[in-house]
Design a protein around this motif. Structure first.
Motif, PDB file in Angstrom:
ATOM      1  N   ARG A 138      14.667  29.000  74.780  1.00  0.00           N
ATOM      2  CA  ARG A 138      13.934  29.161  73.504  1.00  0.00           C
ATOM      3  C   ARG A 138      12.528  29.701  73.760  1.00  0.00           C
ATOM      4  O   ARG A 138      11.680  29.031  74.357  1.00  0.00           O
ATOM      5  N   VAL A 139      12.320  30.924  73.306  1.00  0.00           N
ATOM      6  CA  VAL A 139      11.019  31.579  73.485  1.00  0.00           C
ATOM      7  C   VAL A 139      10.564  32.081  72.120  1.00  0.00           C
ATOM      8  O   VAL A 139      11.297  32.817  71.463  1.00  0.00           O
ATOM      9  N   LEU A 140       9.400  31.663  71.700  1.00  0.00           N
ATOM     10  CA  LEU A 140       8.881  32.082  70.393  1.00  0.00           C
ATOM     11  C   LEU A 140       7.745  33.068  70.580  1.00  0.00           C
ATOM     12  O   LEU A 140       6.776  32.788  71.288  1.00  0.00           O
ATOM     13  N   VAL A 141       7.882  34.202  69.902  1.00  0.00           N
ATOM     14  CA  VAL A 141       6.863  35.232  70.053  1.00  0.00           C
ATOM     15  C   VAL A 141       6.699  35.937  68.718  1.00  0.00           C
ATOM     16  O   VAL A 141       7.651  36.068  67.949  1.00  0.00           O
ATOM     17  N   ARG A 142       5.494  36.385  68.464  1.00  0.00           N
ATOM     18  CA  ARG A 142       5.188  37.012  67.184  1.00  0.00           C
ATOM     19  C   ARG A 142       5.181  38.533  67.353  1.00  0.00           C
ATOM     20  O   ARG A 142       4.612  39.041  68.314  1.00  0.00           O
ATOM     21  N   GLY A 143       5.825  39.243  66.425  1.00  0.00           N
ATOM     22  CA  GLY A 143       5.743  40.700  66.443  1.00  0.00           C
ATOM     23  C   GLY A 143       4.364  41.129  65.981  1.00  0.00           C
ATOM     24  O   GLY A 143       3.884  40.657  64.960  1.00  0.00           O
ATOM     25  N   GLU A 144       3.693  41.979  66.736  1.00  0.00           N
ATOM     26  CA  GLU A 144       2.309  42.348  66.412  1.00  0.00           C
ATOM     27  C   GLU A 144       2.230  43.226  65.166  1.00  0.00           C
ATOM     28  O   GLU A 144       1.415  43.006  64.288  1.00  0.00           O
ATOM     29  N   LEU A 145       3.104  44.238  65.107  1.00  0.00           N
ATOM     30  CA  LEU A 145       3.029  45.167  63.983  1.00  0.00           C
ATOM     31  C   LEU A 145       3.456  44.498  62.685  1.00  0.00           C
ATOM     32  O   LEU A 145       2.854  44.709  61.639  1.00  0.00           O
ATOM     33  N   SER A 146       4.504  43.642  62.753  1.00  0.00           N
ATOM     34  CA  SER A 146       4.955  42.987  61.529  1.00  0.00           C
ATOM     35  C   SER A 146       3.862  42.059  61.012  1.00  0.00           C
ATOM     36  O   SER A 146       3.647  41.952  59.812  1.00  0.00           O
ATOM     37  N   ALA A 147       3.137  41.415  61.937  1.00  0.00           N
ATOM     38  CA  ALA A 147       2.033  40.541  61.517  1.00  0.00           C
ATOM     39  C   ALA A 147       0.931  41.369  60.870  1.00  0.00           C
ATOM     40  O   ALA A 147       0.383  40.988  59.839  1.00  0.00           O
ATOM     41  N   ALA A 148       0.645  42.536  61.450  1.00  0.00           N
ATOM     42  CA  ALA A 148      -0.409  43.390  60.890  1.00  0.00           C
ATOM     43  C   ALA A 148       0.012  43.914  59.518  1.00  0.00           C
ATOM     44  O   ALA A 148      -0.775  43.986  58.587  1.00  0.00           O
ATOM     45  N   ARG A 149       1.296  44.251  59.390  1.00  0.00           N
ATOM     46  CA  ARG A 149       1.792  44.819  58.136  1.00  0.00           C
ATOM     47  C   ARG A 149       1.666  43.811  56.999  1.00  0.00           C
ATOM     48  O   ARG A 149       1.286  44.137  55.891  1.00  0.00           O
ATOM     49  N   SER A 150       1.960  42.533  57.325  1.00  0.00           N
ATOM     50  CA  SER A 150       1.875  41.528  56.261  1.00  0.00           C
ATOM     51  C   SER A 150       0.453  41.014  56.112  1.00  0.00           C
ATOM     52  O   SER A 150       0.204  40.099  55.355  1.00  0.00           O
ATOM     53  N   GLY A 151      -0.445  41.610  56.880  1.00  0.00           N
ATOM     54  CA  GLY A 151      -1.858  41.278  56.703  1.00  0.00           C
ATOM     55  C   GLY A 151      -2.207  39.889  57.188  1.00  0.00           C
ATOM     56  O   GLY A 151      -3.175  39.297  56.761  1.00  0.00           O
ATOM     57  N   SER A 152      -1.386  39.359  58.119  1.00  0.00           N
ATOM     58  CA  SER A 152      -1.645  37.978  58.534  1.00  0.00           C
ATOM     59  C   SER A 152      -2.852  37.875  59.445  1.00  0.00           C
ATOM     60  O   SER A 152      -3.420  36.816  59.589  1.00  0.00           O
ATOM     61  N   GLY A 153      -3.235  38.992  60.062  1.00  0.00           N
ATOM     62  CA  GLY A 153      -4.390  38.946  60.961  1.00  0.00           C
ATOM     63  C   GLY A 153      -4.230  37.845  61.983  1.00  0.00           C
ATOM     64  O   GLY A 153      -3.138  37.614  62.466  1.00  0.00           O
ATOM     65  N   VAL A 197       0.857  45.782  74.923  1.00  0.00           N
ATOM     66  CA  VAL A 197       0.050  46.985  74.661  1.00  0.00           C
ATOM     67  C   VAL A 197      -0.329  47.029  73.178  1.00  0.00           C
ATOM     68  O   VAL A 197      -1.490  47.269  72.824  1.00  0.00           O
ATOM     69  N   MET A 198       0.647  46.769  72.297  1.00  0.00           N
ATOM     70  CA  MET A 198       0.351  46.802  70.864  1.00  0.00           C
ATOM     71  C   MET A 198      -0.619  45.694  70.472  1.00  0.00           C
ATOM     72  O   MET A 198      -1.481  45.884  69.613  1.00  0.00           O
ATOM     73  N   ASN A 199      -0.490  44.528  71.094  1.00  0.00           N
ATOM     74  CA  ASN A 199      -1.427  43.434  70.818  1.00  0.00           C
ATOM     75  C   ASN A 199      -2.862  43.875  71.130  1.00  0.00           C
ATOM     76  O   ASN A 199      -3.779  43.692  70.321  1.00  0.00           O
ATOM     77  N   ARG A 200      -3.066  44.494  72.306  1.00  0.00           N
ATOM     78  CA  ARG A 200      -4.421  44.903  72.704  1.00  0.00           C
ATOM     79  C   ARG A 200      -4.924  46.049  71.838  1.00  0.00           C
ATOM     80  O   ARG A 200      -6.083  46.094  71.460  1.00  0.00           O
ATOM     81  N   LEU A 201      -4.011  46.981  71.533  1.00  0.00           N
ATOM     82  CA  LEU A 201      -4.403  48.143  70.745  1.00  0.00           C
ATOM     83  C   LEU A 201      -4.840  47.706  69.340  1.00  0.00           C
ATOM     84  O   LEU A 201      -5.848  48.173  68.809  1.00  0.00           O
ATOM     85  N   LEU A 202      -4.080  46.789  68.734  1.00  0.00           N
ATOM     86  CA  LEU A 202      -4.426  46.322  67.394  1.00  0.00           C
ATOM     87  C   LEU A 202      -5.735  45.543  67.409  1.00  0.00           C
ATOM     88  O   LEU A 202      -6.539  45.643  66.490  1.00  0.00           O
TER      89      LEU A 202
END
Ligand code: AMP
Ligand code: MG
Length: 371
Positions: A214-229, A356-361
Motif C-alpha cells: 500500500r503506497v499512497l501518492v498524490r498526482g501533482e497535476l491533478s492537484a494543481a488542476r483542482s486548485g488544491s495547492g 520532476v512535475m512536483n519541483r516544476l510546479l
C-alpha cells in the motif's frame, strides 16, 4: 572563507586527507557542502544545535522546515530511533543506500531539536554516493544535510551552484562533480503499514509499490488542476486513499526551486496545442519587452526556434531520468540569461517524472495552464 576541495568520486581513497579535513570541520560544528547522488547537501553535526542553527542561517531556511539526517551505515539508525516497523525495514533493505528518506519516531535527544523542527519524528537516509558516505563516516556523527542552496532557489546539482548561493556563508564545499539523480530524495512515512509519499523524489511510486503493498501518492497535476495547492485539507481529498489524511511534511508548503523569471507550466494532451499556446504567449510577452524563455525537450526545440530568446532542453522526451538530472541546472540557466518570462512544457507523471512535475510546479508557484 569557503574552502573548496576537489575530489574524484571514482577515487575517494586518493582524497583521504581532503575528506578527513572536511570531516574535522563538521565535527567542530562547521558547515560543509558535499555531493550526494540526488543534489548537493549542506552538512553539519545533527547533534550540535549551534551548528544546525548555522545551516538555517546560511540557507535562510524557515525554522519550521526540518532537516534530513544522513548516515553512512544503516546500523547507525538505532542511535536515532528505537521503533522500526516492518515496512520501513523492507524499504531500507530495498532502497538504501539510495534516494529514499524515511520519517521515523525520534529517540528523544538523539539530534538537536531544531533538526526535527520540534517534531516527534526524524527523517533519515543513507545516501548512495562514495564521497558522501566517506565524509559522513569520517565525521563519525549523524549529518543533517538539507540541499545546499539559498532557501527558495533551485537545488544545486554542481559545486558551482553551491558557490553561487552560499560562497562565504559556509565553511567548505567538497566538489565531487555533477550529481546523478538531480532531484531530491523521496520522503516517506509509514503509518499502520501504509507508505505515505510526503515528497516524490528519486525513488518512484512504482518502485515503492514493488516492495510495499500500500503506497499512497498524490498526482501533482491533478492537484494543481483542482486548485488544491498545498493546503492540507484540500490536498487530503486528492489522495488515492479516502479514509486517512496524509501525514504532513512541513517543507512542502514552501515555494521552492524558483527561477527569477515568472514561470508557467503548460500541460495538455496534444504537443502541437501546447507549442501553439506557448508560441502565442511568447509573442505577447516579447511585445511587452520581456526577455522570454522556454523549457522543453530535445524533440520539441525547433518548435520554438526564433520565438523565444532562450530555449533550454532538459533532454529527450523519452527520458524522465534526463529531465530530473537537468531540471535545476536548466532553471538556473534562465537566471544567468536574465530571462523574465518562462514557459515550461509539463511531462508525464510516470516514474521520476512525478518528482520532476512536483519541483516544476513549485518553481512555478503552482502557475499551470491546461491547454
Ligand atoms: P530538503 O532538506 O530541502 O531536501 O527538505 C527536506 C524535506 O524533508 C522537507 O520537505 C521536510 O519537510 C521533510 N522532512 C524532514 N523531516 C521531516 C519530518 N520529521 N517529518 C516530515 N517531513 C520531514
Ligand atoms: Mg531543499
Amino acid at each position: 572563507m569557503t574552502k573548496v576541495w576537489t575530489v574524484n568520486p571514482q577515487q575517494v581513497e586518493a582524497a583521504d586527507s581532503e575528506l578527513q579535513e572536511a570531516a574535522r570541520l563538521i565535527r567542530e560544528g562547521k558547515r560543509v557542502a558535499f555531493p550526494t547522488e540526488t543534489v548537493y547537501g549542506l552538512g553539519a553535526d545533527a547533534r550540535n544545535a549551534e551548528a544546525i542553527a548555522g545551516i538555517f542561517t546560511a540557507k535562510g531556511r524557515p525554522a519550521d522546515n526540518p532537516l534530513i539526517v544522513h548516515l553512512a551505515h544503516r546500523s547507525q539508525i538505532s542511535d536515532l530511533t528505537d521503533r522500526l516497523d516492518e515496512t520501513s525495514c523492507r524499504l531500507m533493505d530495498a532502497f538504501w543506500p539510495g534516494p529514499l528518506t524515511l520519517v521515523l519516531p525520534a529517540k528523544p535527544g538523539a539530534v538537536a531539536a531544531s533538526v526535527t523542527a520540534g517534531l516527534p519524528t526524524v527523517a533519515v537516509r543513507v545516501p548512495d554516493h562514495p564521497v558522501a558516505l566517506r565524509l559522513i563516516e569520517a565525521a563519525g556523527c549523524p549529518v543533517a544535510a538539507p540541499s545546499a542552496n539559498r532557501s527558495g532557489r533551485p537545488s544545486p546539482t554542481r559545486a558551482a551552484h553551491v558557490l553561487a548561493d552560499l560562497d562565504g556563508r559556509i565553511d567548505g564545499i567538497v566538489d565531487g562533480g555533477p550529481t546523478g539523480v538531480g532531484v531530491e530524495s523521496t520522503v516517506v512515512e509509514v503509518v499502520d503499514g501504509v507508505v505515505h509519499v510526503l515528497r516524490p523524489g528519486g525513488v518512484s511510486a512504482e518502485q515503492l509499490r514493488r516492495v510495499a503493498s500500500r503506497v499512497l501518492v498524490r498526482g501533482e497535476l491533478s492537484a494543481a488542476r483542482s486548485g488544491s495547492g498545498d493546503s492540507a485539507q484540500q490536498s487530503a481529498s486528492e489522495w488515492q486513499a479516502e479514509e486517512e489524511a496524509p501525514p504532513k511534511s512541513p517543507g512542502m508548503k514552501y515555494t521552492h526551486y524558483a527561477p527569477q523569471g515568472r514561470l508557467t507550466v503548460v500541460s495538455g494532451e496534444a504537443a502541437d496545442r501546447i507549442s501553439a499556446w506557448i508560441s502565442g504567449e511568447l509573442r505577447r510577452a516579447k511585445e511587452k519587452g520581456e526577455r522570454t524563455g522556454v523549457l522543453t525537450f530535445d524533440e520539441h526545440r525547433t518548435l520554438y526556434s526564433s520565438k523565444a530568446d532562450v530555449i533550454v532542453s532538459v533532454g529527450s522526451i523519452h527520458s524522465p531520468e534526463s529531465m530530473a538530472r537537468h531540471l535545476y541546472d536548466s532553471l538556473r540557466s534562465f537566471d544567468e540569461e536574465k530571462v523574465t518570462v518562462i514557459f515550461a512544457e509539463a511531462i508525464e507523471e510516470q516514474g521520476i517524472g512525478l518528482a520532476v512535475m512536483n519541483r516544476l510546479l513549485k518553481a512555478a508557484g503552482n502557475r499551470v495552464m491546461f491547454v
